[in-house]
Write a protein that holds these residues in place. Structure first.
Motif, PDB file in Angstrom:
ATOM      1  N   ASP A  74      -4.534   4.531  -1.638  1.00 52.34           N
ATOM      2  CA  ASP A  74      -3.088   4.369  -1.750  1.00 52.34           C
ATOM      3  C   ASP A  74      -2.471   4.509  -0.364  1.00 52.34           C
ATOM      4  O   ASP A  74      -3.126   4.895   0.604  1.00 52.34           O
ATOM      5  CB  ASP A  74      -2.503   5.413  -2.707  1.00 52.34           C
ATOM      6  N   ARG A  75      -1.162   4.218  -0.270  1.00 46.79           N
ATOM      7  CA  ARG A  75      -0.500   4.159   1.029  1.00 46.79           C
ATOM      8  C   ARG A  75      -0.611   5.476   1.795  1.00 46.79           C
ATOM      9  O   ARG A  75      -0.975   5.484   2.975  1.00 46.79           O
ATOM     10  CB  ARG A  75       0.966   3.783   0.852  1.00 46.79           C
ATOM     11  N   ILE A  81      -2.597   5.921   5.375  1.00 43.73           N
ATOM     12  CA  ILE A  81      -1.915   6.295   6.615  1.00 43.73           C
ATOM     13  C   ILE A  81      -2.585   7.518   7.240  1.00 43.73           C
ATOM     14  O   ILE A  81      -2.835   7.562   8.451  1.00 43.73           O
ATOM     15  CB  ILE A  81      -0.424   6.577   6.363  1.00 43.73           C
ATOM     16  N   GLY A 101      -6.990  -4.826   2.686  1.00 38.59           N
ATOM     17  CA  GLY A 101      -6.528  -4.016   1.566  1.00 38.59           C
ATOM     18  C   GLY A 101      -6.528  -4.781   0.260  1.00 38.59           C
ATOM     19  O   GLY A 101      -6.741  -5.997   0.233  1.00 38.59           O
ATOM     20  N   GLU A 156      -3.857  -4.416  -1.906  1.00 45.63           N
ATOM     21  CA  GLU A 156      -2.484  -4.268  -2.378  1.00 45.63           C
ATOM     22  C   GLU A 156      -1.591  -5.226  -1.613  1.00 45.63           C
ATOM     23  O   GLU A 156      -1.468  -5.136  -0.388  1.00 45.63           O
ATOM     24  CB  GLU A 156      -2.027  -2.818  -2.160  1.00 45.63           C
ATOM     25  N   ASP A 208       1.506  -5.861  -0.454  1.00 44.87           N
ATOM     26  CA  ASP A 208       2.739  -5.107  -0.276  1.00 44.87           C
ATOM     27  C   ASP A 208       3.273  -5.356   1.134  1.00 44.87           C
ATOM     28  O   ASP A 208       2.694  -4.900   2.114  1.00 44.87           O
ATOM     29  CB  ASP A 208       2.464  -3.624  -0.507  1.00 44.87           C
ATOM     30  N   LEU A 239       4.039  -2.199   3.106  1.00 43.69           N
ATOM     31  CA  LEU A 239       2.840  -1.580   3.667  1.00 43.69           C
ATOM     32  C   LEU A 239       2.407  -2.308   4.927  1.00 43.69           C
ATOM     33  O   LEU A 239       2.040  -1.686   5.928  1.00 43.69           O
ATOM     34  CB  LEU A 239       1.718  -1.582   2.630  1.00 43.69           C
ATOM     35  N   GLU A 275       4.631  -1.277   7.760  1.00 42.37           N
ATOM     36  CA  GLU A 275       4.375   0.089   8.210  1.00 42.37           C
ATOM     37  C   GLU A 275       3.093   0.165   9.021  1.00 42.37           C
ATOM     38  O   GLU A 275       3.033   0.854  10.046  1.00 42.37           O
ATOM     39  CB  GLU A 275       4.295   1.032   7.008  1.00 42.37           C
ATOM     40  N   LEU A 276       2.063  -0.547   8.581  1.00 44.51           N
ATOM     41  CA  LEU A 276       0.795  -0.509   9.307  1.00 44.51           C
ATOM     42  C   LEU A 276       0.923  -1.138  10.694  1.00 44.51           C
ATOM     43  O   LEU A 276       0.417  -0.592  11.677  1.00 44.51           O
ATOM     44  CB  LEU A 276      -0.292  -1.228   8.496  1.00 44.51           C
ATOM     45  N   TYR A 301      -3.115  -6.943   8.738  1.00 42.33           N
ATOM     46  CA  TYR A 301      -3.392  -6.473   7.383  1.00 42.33           C
ATOM     47  C   TYR A 301      -3.667  -7.709   6.533  1.00 42.33           C
ATOM     48  O   TYR A 301      -2.839  -8.616   6.445  1.00 42.33           O
ATOM     49  CB  TYR A 301      -2.206  -5.690   6.814  1.00 42.33           C
TER      50      TYR A 301
END
Length: 420
Positions: free
Chosen positions: A83-84, A88, A108, A110, A112, A115, A118-119, A127
């Motif tokens: 999960d996120r 992280i 990944g 997911e 999203d 996400l 953020e990554l 991603y």
């Protein structure tokens, strides 16, 4: 279908629009056999032929454990089901062990966009949402190194002797060996001493072609042509050898090596330039353009004068760059008066960051056998010194001050005894 239609279809095929992946090291840490299989299949594709790829299982925890004691490659590929919040936290732990310049791609499960943002804000290069196909994975990797926003891949290190016969080529070749062996950087030695180069001899090879073919065939120069001129020494090291003949004169223009070195910079993580001891338009241009300049000198007056002269010239031409590095070689020759390390450093206003003692048996055996020093005596203190030099040049460790090394007090004491 006509030949024209076949050609048009080939040009429109997305597979043909993927640029080849440069000569980089890639390590993948997967959590599923599906993703591992895709990456292994991609590794055998022609577009990935220059890349050195290893696939491991275990995801991010395995990567963190692996890089506690090992250098990171150019690209780390991580598959995760986490999960996120967990992801992280794991990436922050991994970041503690990542070297500068290492890219990270996360695969990944997911889809999203939040996400993804953020990554990328935390330094993740890409991603990718699983499942992935072979060509899409190759395309993503290619884009990281060939895309419009991609940084230049390669680091160029020019090594030159302050005087003829000080062992600059030997140092250059062994440092390149250390960088490729210890740090697992794909590296190329470029022997720029066209009439008398020794890269082929030092690696016990006699390549039929090399850097001269690139210099004298500028109309043929491209990535594929330069790649064909390389002679492979190991999985991570190649040489662009000199012809080492005097069948012709080598009166080269100032820009003679520009195109070749530009190609290597865009395709190879580390290029070590073995620059001959001469001063002309093209040698100065090569030294000024390099990311790092290493001057190899012996501790005598002529070397001291020449080292200071070269440093002063390069400082004026490279005002925003780190000053040249200085390696003192063949220190402690019996019965030879020498300038002490402290006096040498004071005169050139630079603390040497490498000291290589005189060890004729080790160097002579390696030279006569066409081997590197580490192949002759892996546990030698000289090999450790060259390994440290390689790490420093690639930004892996802080430069050590010579006066703090274990060898320096002994060498200084030995020099004082000989002088008295």
């Amino acid at each position: 279908m006509s030949d024209t239609e076949v050609e048009r279809a080939s040009q429109n095929d997305p597979a043909n629009l993927i640029a080849p992946v440069p000569r980089i090291s890639i390590q993948a840490f997967c959590e599923s056999q599906d993703i591992a299989g895709v990456i292994e299949s991609a590794a055998s594709d022609r577009r990935m032929s220059k890349a050195h790829v290893k696939v491991h299982m275990g995801g991010i925890p395995a990567a963190i454990e692996a890089y506690r004691t090992a250098p990171t490659p150019n690209l780390i590929v991580i598959e995760t089901f986490s999960d996120r919040a967990t992801l992280i936290d794991q990436l922050e732990s991994l970041a503690e062990f990542c070297d500068a310049g290492t890219k990270v791609m996360v695969v990944g499960h997911e889809n999203d966009i939040a996400l993804f943002r953020e990554l990328t804000s935390r330094g993740v290069s890409d991603y990718v949402v699983a499942p992935i196909e072979v060509l899409s994975f190759i395309s993503q990797v290619s884009h990281l190194y060939n895309g419009p926003s991609a940084e230049l891949l390669g680091r160029t290190i020019a090594v030159v002797g302050a005087k003829g016969g000080v062992g600059a080529s030997t140092i250059a070749h062994n440092v390149a060996w250390s960088i490729s062996r210890l740090l697992e950087y794909q590296s190329v030695i470029v022997d720029l001493d066209l009439p008398f180069g020794t890269a082929g001899l030092d690696f016990n090879q006699d390549p039929p072609q090399g850097v001269a073919d690139a210099v004298f065939s500028p109309e043929r120069l491209d990535t594929a042509f330069v790649d064909r001129l390389l002679s492979k020494c190991s999985d991570t090291l190649s040489i662009l050898a000199a012809p080492a003949t005097v069948d012709r004169l080598y009166d080269l223009p100032e820009q003679a090596f520009d195109a070749t070195l530009d190609i290597l910079r865009s395709t190879t993580p580390c290029s070590i330039l073995d620059v001959p001891h001469q001063w002309c338009g093209w040698t100065k241009r090569v030294l000024v353009a390099a990311d790092e300049v290493v001057i190899v000198a012996a501790p005598d007056l002529a070397n001291l004068r020449n080292t200071k002269t070269i440093i002063d010239s390069l400082r004026a031409a490279r005002v925003n760059d780190h000053p040249p590095r200085v390696i003192l070689n063949m220190v402690g020759v019996p019965r030879r008066p020498e300038i002490s390390l402290s006096e040498f450093a004071k005169a050139i206003e630079i603390e040497p960051f490498g000291v290589v003692p005189f060890e004729p048996k080790l160097f002579g055996t390696a030279a006569n056998n066409g081997q590197m020093l580490a192949e002759v005596e892996a546990g030698s203190k000289i090999v450790e010194t060259l390994d440290d030099i390689g790490r420093t040049l690639m930004g892996r460790v802080a430069a050590r001050r010579v006066k703090k090394t274990l060898l320096t007090p002994l060498l200084e004491r030995f020099a004082r005894k000989k002088a008295s």
